[in-house]
Motif scaffolding. Structure first.
Motif, PDB file in Angstrom:
ATOM      1  N   HIS A 265      -7.143   3.651  -3.654  1.00  0.00           N
ATOM      2  CA  HIS A 265      -6.767   2.467  -4.227  1.00  0.00           C
ATOM      3  C   HIS A 265      -7.388   1.726  -5.309  1.00  0.00           C
ATOM      4  CE1 HIS A 265      -3.652   3.806  -1.366  1.00  0.00           C
ATOM      5  NE2 HIS A 265      -4.315   3.127  -0.358  1.00  0.00           N
TER       6      HIS A 265
ATOM      7  N   HIS B   9     -10.734   6.942   0.284  1.00  0.00           N
ATOM      8  CA  HIS B   9     -10.999   5.784  -0.649  1.00  0.00           C
ATOM      9  C   HIS B   9     -12.424   5.722  -0.850  1.00  0.00           C
ATOM     10  CE1 HIS B   9      -7.245   3.714  -0.283  1.00  0.00           C
ATOM     11  NE2 HIS B   9      -7.070   3.626   1.089  1.00  0.00           N
TER      12      HIS B   9
ATOM     13  N   ASP C  62       0.812  -1.236  -0.129  1.00  0.00           N
ATOM     14  CA  ASP C  62       0.007   0.037   0.064  1.00  0.00           C
ATOM     15  C   ASP C  62       0.992   1.069   0.026  1.00  0.00           C
ATOM     16  OD1 ASP C  62      -3.285   0.615   1.371  1.00  0.00           O
ATOM     17  OD2 ASP C  62      -1.646   2.245   1.448  1.00  0.00           O
TER      18      ASP C  62
ATOM     19  N   HIS D 240       0.607   3.909   1.524  1.00  0.00           N
ATOM     20  CA  HIS D 240       0.778   4.551   2.727  1.00  0.00           C
ATOM     21  C   HIS D 240       1.513   3.527   3.820  1.00  0.00           C
ATOM     22  CE1 HIS D 240      -3.091   6.173   0.946  1.00  0.00           C
ATOM     23  NE2 HIS D 240      -2.377   7.331   1.195  1.00  0.00           N
TER      24      HIS D 240
HETATM   25 ZN   LIG Z   1      -3.460   3.107   1.393  1.00  0.00          ZN
END
Ligand SMILES: [Zn+2]
Length: 468
Positions: A142, A417, A118, A120
């Motif tokens: 994502h 998201h 990911d 992040h």
């Molecule tokens: Zn993320």
């Protein structure tokens, strides 16, 4: 362990056909193995909704479980991992680096190791040394997590067959920033890095955004380039792109409103529904997700045709489950987990719908909400859930009997998201910044382990590089 088992735990062979955010490599590998007739040996897949440090026993237990599986599967040609990349345990600042390097030790130097991340997450020397291929999702939201798994599996297979020799290069951008990719300048930047892929010896380019709520030495944005045996070219490209990204600092965050401004703007908007994102009360970032400030303000203003998704309150859900659908009762909900979550709301509520083991979708993935209840207080409906989750998709509402497109205002708890699925139905999207538990300002977050100069704590962290 309870948190892992509550969110997602699949023993070897038990991963569902649908991917989860970080485990899309499972269905992708199954499809490729069937089509190309190679042997796939699956390990454990598990994730927990973030919430502070993982206790040492859980981390060591899960790590041991996976290492034993690797050991038992040897000899292997390749190892593919779906990692998040921001896990921090009580005894380990770099869980994924630790896992990768231990897997490397067990599997030996010749096995190709590829992993998805990911964005992040954190990037550490240990990860770069242990893995051959690291690929992060490019989009925030994502929406491309399956594409990312496809790339990682493809490159790992090509490397295992000797067609390519992947080499990792990276650049430390020395910045901490929130960088949604749906808006400029990030939109164009992601398109630009995609255009590099497959050109010459460049196999893959990733942006690690970093995760500002962590306190680890390597926090911050990085560029990762995978080349076919051209690490110097990779390093040059990583630096070039990394300095471009650094130039975007301070310009990538969406416009943030106060709670009052957002409600007023949404109320007066010509179209509907207007989606208001309570961006810092995002359980995906590690907070509980029971902040009541925006909901309380909407109640005080006697607003109507407004739905909130969701407030985490297992105790209130349990009470609703006991009372049953259609019941009216005095209920206390939300605001229970911390002094900064706002006060609990006490109200006369009507229970509209109850769902055992409720779910919402996130792309092809199914995300658990646990037992859930939809309640109504005058003109306001609230989804209460018992397994923590951010808002990903309008079916968070519709699965609980609330028609999202028929409401004037939808309040969601998510940083960005939600955008992937809500964009199609929203007439407008507003971002609201409410101070709660989430450490959202690097200047005041009080990092103790950070030793590198990073923006915005240091105005020009690259100065010494340039003068060197
Ligand atoms: Zn993320």
């Amino acid at each position: 362990m309870t948190d892992f088992k509550e969110s997602f735990y699949a023993a070897p062979g038990e991963h569902p056909e649908t991917p989860t955010l970080c485990s899309a490599v499972f269905p992708v590998c199954r499809r490729r193995a069937r089509a190309e007739n190679w042997t796939l040996i699956e390990g454990t897949a598990t994730w927990a909704e973030p919430g502070g440090l993982i206790n040492a026993e859980t981390w060591e237990h899960l790590r041991g479980e996976i290492l034993e599986q690797v050991q038992a599967a040897l000899p292997l040609d390749g190892i593919i991992l779906g990692l998040h990349g921001a896990m921090v345990a009580q005894t380990c600042d770099d869980c994924e680096g630790d896992l990768l390097s231990r897997i490397r030790e067990v599997a030996g130097p010749d096995v190709v190791i590829g992993a998805t991340l990911d964005p992040h997450s954190h990037l550490t020397r240990r990860r770069l040394e242990a893995a051959d291929i690291l690929i992060a999702f490019k989009e925030f939201p994502h929406t491309d997590f399956v594409d990312c798994a496809e790339s990682c599996v493809d490159l790992t297979l090509r490397a295992a067959r000797g067609e390519i020799k992947p080499r990792l290069s990276a650049f430390d951008c020395r910045m901490i920033e929130v960088m949604p990719t749906n808006a400029e300048p990030m939109r164009g930047f992601v398109d630009q890095i995609k255009a590099h892929e497959g050109r010459g010896s460049v196999l893959s380019v990733s942006i690690i955004h970093g995760f500002m709520a962590a306190d680890v030495p390597d926090i911050g944005a990085h560029i990762v380039v995978v080349t076919d045996d051209h690490p110097e070219l990779g390093a040059y490209l990583a630096r070039d792109l990394g300095m471009q990204l650094f130039d975007f600092r301070g310009r990538t965050k969406p416009q943030l409103l106060s709670a009052g401004e957002a409600l007023e703007q949404a109320q007066n908007a010509p179209g509907c529904p207007v989606v208001i994102a309570d961006i810092w009360d995002n359980p995906g970032g590690g907070v509980p997700g029971d902040l009541t400030i925006l909901t309380k303000l909407a109640l005080d203003r006697q607003m109507s045709s407004l739905a909130v998704g969701s407030i985490w309150d297992p105790m209130a859900v349990r009470i609703c489950m006991s009372a049953g659908e259609g019941a009216r009762l005095s209920l206390r909900f939300g605001g229970k987990t911390s002094a900064t979550a706002g006060a609990p709301i006490d109200a006369e509520v009507e229970i509209l719908k109850l769902v055992r083991n409720a779910e919402q979708s996130f792309g092809q993935s199914r995300v658990p909400l646990g037992d859930a209840a939809a309640i109504r207080i005058d003109g306001i409906e609230v989804v209460l859930n018992s397994v923590r989750s951010q808002a990903f998709s309008p079916d968070l509402f519709s699965n609980l009997g609330i028609a999202p497109s028929a409401r004037k205002i939808l309040i969601v708890k998510s940083t960005n998201h939600f955008r992937g699925a809500f964009e199609a139905l929203a007439s407008d999207i507003l971002y609201v910044s409410i101070e709660g538990l989430y450490p959202n300002n690097p200047l005041t977050n009080g990092y103790r382990k950070l030793t590198r100069p990073v923006w915005p704590i240091v105005e020009n962290p690259h100065a010494e590089l340039e003068s060197a």
